[in-house]
Design an enzyme around this catalytic site. Structure first.
Site, PDB file in Angstrom:
ATOM      1  N   ARG A 133       3.567  -0.754  15.733  1.00  0.00           N
ATOM      2  CA  ARG A 133       2.523  -0.063  16.520  1.00  0.00           C
ATOM      3  C   ARG A 133       3.090   0.598  17.778  1.00  0.00           C
ATOM      4  O   ARG A 133       2.360   1.236  18.519  1.00  0.00           O
ATOM      5  CB  ARG A 133       1.409  -1.037  16.868  1.00  0.00           C
ATOM      6  CG  ARG A 133       1.854  -2.288  17.596  1.00  0.00           C
ATOM      7  CD  ARG A 133       0.761  -3.358  17.567  1.00  0.00           C
ATOM      8  NE  ARG A 133       1.215  -4.645  18.071  1.00  0.00           N
ATOM      9  CZ  ARG A 133       1.860  -5.551  17.363  1.00  0.00           C
ATOM     10  NH1 ARG A 133       2.193  -5.306  16.117  1.00  0.00           N
ATOM     11  NH2 ARG A 133       2.221  -6.704  17.891  1.00  0.00           N
ATOM     12  N   GLU A 148       0.829  -1.203   0.000  1.00  0.00           N
ATOM     13  CA  GLU A 148       0.000   0.000   0.000  1.00  0.00           C
ATOM     14  C   GLU A 148       0.867   1.258   0.000  1.00  0.00           C
ATOM     15  O   GLU A 148       0.666   2.200  -0.775  1.00  0.00           O
ATOM     16  CB  GLU A 148      -0.915   0.031   1.236  1.00  0.00           C
ATOM     17  CG  GLU A 148      -1.983  -1.043   1.279  1.00  0.00           C
ATOM     18  CD  GLU A 148      -1.522  -2.330   1.960  1.00  0.00           C
ATOM     19  OE1 GLU A 148      -0.298  -2.575   2.029  1.00  0.00           O
ATOM     20  OE2 GLU A 148      -2.384  -3.092   2.418  1.00  0.00           O
ATOM     21  N   HIS A 168     -25.264   9.491  20.791  1.00  0.00           N
ATOM     22  CA  HIS A 168     -26.382   9.635  19.858  1.00  0.00           C
ATOM     23  C   HIS A 168     -26.333   8.568  18.783  1.00  0.00           C
ATOM     24  O   HIS A 168     -26.955   8.710  17.737  1.00  0.00           O
ATOM     25  CB  HIS A 168     -26.353  11.037  19.235  1.00  0.00           C
ATOM     26  CG  HIS A 168     -26.539  12.101  20.280  1.00  0.00           C
ATOM     27  ND1 HIS A 168     -27.766  12.626  20.592  1.00  0.00           N
ATOM     28  CD2 HIS A 168     -25.647  12.670  21.125  1.00  0.00           C
ATOM     29  CE1 HIS A 168     -27.621  13.514  21.574  1.00  0.00           C
ATOM     30  NE2 HIS A 168     -26.341  13.550  21.922  1.00  0.00           N
TER      31      HIS A 168
END
Ligand code: G6Q
Length: 552
Positions: free
Chosen positions: A269, A213, A385
């Site tokens: 990471r 990628e 919400h």
């Protein structure tokens, strides 16, 4: 360890204890002990951790600490910090703590002190960030840089992107940062559409410099730049690389002078503290980047030197082990009531799930207990919400971390009180719930206000909230670089403690490697007209999909 931890007496004790405590409602635990908050909250390193809204009593905490001792947590912490090859499957150290070792004491890998190399790269980062920020570093046509585009994925994207966003308040006013990770051309194209090639600097971040990628995006960005500036030589002024693979950087066409190095003992990471943090440093300045490192270092010291009972990452981790392995939870919510931490749940997903999503012990034995839950969440108020309904009235036990800033980065009248009241209200309501009786009383009250009683009575089952959802509240004053450094280090060490309890290696990621391998195998079948008789050694579903896509 030869025996699985689940076959030890302390595990059996915790199992028995779980059966007792699971029968209590959290509101009863509070009713029984008015001092719960005092007892189960601690203040350290600029945080208040309130862990009282959990299924715990004194006995639970003692048993969990006994588990930590049984797995020799303190010894493991020392091994991590001292540069031992704790990543046993790849025979590597995991020395993200050395990257922020502000005390500069020697840390050795294979007998060699790594601190001089770390410091050398920090100096190089400082020089570069100053040049870009002071407009000394200019693009090929002589204009100062205005846009920084980080091209990387996974560990070479999520950490720097999260921190850069979180520290927007500290950004240089002339500079804007963009993060391109997805190989779908839409990500890069949409980003480039807003940019001026003359003032854009690309940072190609890839530990291995082989990631499909990243390399595709980097090549396309390079073509875009050369096309617009009309000369290959422009690349030198608009591309820098961060990698462990010097030769591959040279092959791409980036001069090693413009390469920032890091090392195989930095896991993807865990790498935002290394040169992978370059976009952060450019945006907030090296002094603020160093404050981020300082914060993390302070949390490292706390983790290393504080007894387990008062140790933030340890307590945090033991609670998750408790829920995952003994209550069988499947998911855990992370709910920052600090909009600056909007990307924190996504960052944490990788940190925890790539580190702890494992099913064999360090020695390769199958384990028979649950490990990492699915981590998910979003910035607090927005979630209310959207998905909180399931937390309030769904059928699953879902512990949550409320991460709460007392002060926002921005001060608009009334806003922060609204944020804080919502955070506290949600943690309270999730824990207490609302019984049928309470709901009935409310119905009668509403009736007096002239609401339709029959309808209200019919609604009672729908308006009852079981509550009993546990949570931690982690509160800090304001998100500064130092607090953010501490917060990230806190979660990194939490993950480490869990890995020790579960006896798994948190520093490898064979699942990621598998994806890379299979994608590379399938790529040729998509890039040329497909030979329908080709034998790719894949299942009929995958082959069917390939043929369909290839035909269309
Ligand atoms: C992180 C993983 C993974 C890695 C990416 C990018 O711990 O290993 O997310 O960071 O696959 O890898 P490169 O930096 O090598 O491009």
């Amino acid at each position: 360890m030869n025996t699985l931890i689940s076959h030890t007496p302390i595990w059996a004790k915790l199992k028995t204890h779980q059966q007792y405590i699971a029968q209590q409602h959290l509101r009863d635990l509070f009713a029984l002990d008015p001092k719960r908050f005092d007892k189960f909250s601690i203040e350290a390193e600029g945080f208040l951790l309130d862990y009282s809204k959990n299924y715990i009593t004194d006995e639970t905490v003692n048993l969990l600490l006994e588990l930590a001792n049984k797995v020799q947590l303190e010894e493991s912490i020392n091994r991590l910090f001292s540069g031992e090859k704790v990543n046993n499957t790849e025979q590597r150290a995991a020395l993200h703590t050395a990257l922020r070792n502000r005390s500069n004491t020697p840390i050795k890998v294979d007998g060699k002190d790594v601190m001089p190399e770390i410091n050398k790269v920090l100096v190089k980062m400082q020089q570069f960030t100053e040049q870009v920020r002071n407009a000394e570093w200019r693009g090929y046509t002589g204009k100062p840089i205005e846009s920084i585009v980080n091209i990387g994925i996974g560990g070479s994207d999520l950490g720097p992107a999260m921190v850069t966003k979180a520290l927007t308040a500290y950004h240089h006013p002339r500079l804007k940062a963009y993060f391109v990770s997805n190989v779908d051309a839409t990500h890069l194209s949409n980003t480039l559409a807003t940019l001026d090639p003359e003032t854009t600097l690309f940072i190609i971040a890839s530990k291995t410099f082989t990631t499909q990628e990243t390399l595709l995006n980097a090549h396309s960005a390079r073509s875009w730049l050369v096309k617009h500036l009309g000369n290959e030589q422009a690349v030198a002024k608009h591309f820098v690389a961060i990698s462990t693979a010097k030769q591959k950087v040279i092959e791409f066409g980036i001069n090693p002078i413009n390469m920032f190095e890091f090392w195989d003992w930095v896991g993807g990471r865990y790498s935002l503290w290394s040169a992978i943090g370059l976009p952060i440093a450019v945006m907030i300045g090296m002094d603020k980047f160093e404050e981020l490192l300082d914060g993390a270092h302070k949390l490292d010291q706390h983790f290393k030197n504080t007894d387990l009972a008062n140790n933030l990452p340890t307590l945090f981790a033991l609670l998750e082990v408790w829920y995952s392995s003994f209550f069988g939870i499947k998911t855990q919510a992370v709910l920052p009531y600090d909009y600056s931490l909007e990307l924190f749940p996504a960052y944490l997903q990788q940190l925890a799930m790539e580190s702890l999503g494992k099913r064999v012990t360090r020695e390769g034995r199958n384990i028979d207990y649950s490990t990492c839950p699915i981590i998910w969440g979003s910035a607090g108020n927005n979630g209310q919400h959207a998905f909180y309904q399931l937390l309030h009235q769904g059928t699953q036990l879902i512990p949550a971390d409320f991460i709460i800033a007392i002060d926002s980065q921005n001060d608009l009248n009334g806003h922060q009180d609204a944020v804080l009241s919502n955070a506290l209200a949600q943690a309270h309501a999730l824990m207490m719930g609302r019984t049928a009786n309470e709901t009935q009383l409310e119905a009668h009250k509403l009736k007096q206000e002239d609401k339709h009683l029959e309808q209200l009575i019919n609604q009672i089952p729908h308006r009852v909230f079981p509550g009993d959802q546990p949570s931690n509240s982690l509160v800090y004053q304001k998100l500064t670089p130092s607090i953010l450094g501490k917060l990230i280090a806190l979660y990194e060490h939490k993950v480490f403690v869990e890995s020790v309890c579960w006896n798994i290696n948190p520093f490898d990621q064979w699942g990621v490697e598998l994806g890379k391998q299979v994608a590379n195998m399938l790529l040729p079948a998509l890039s040329s007209p497909m030979d329908t008789n080709i034998n790719l050694g894949v299942d009929s579903s995958t082959l069917g999909l390939l043929k369909y896509i290839s035909k269309n």
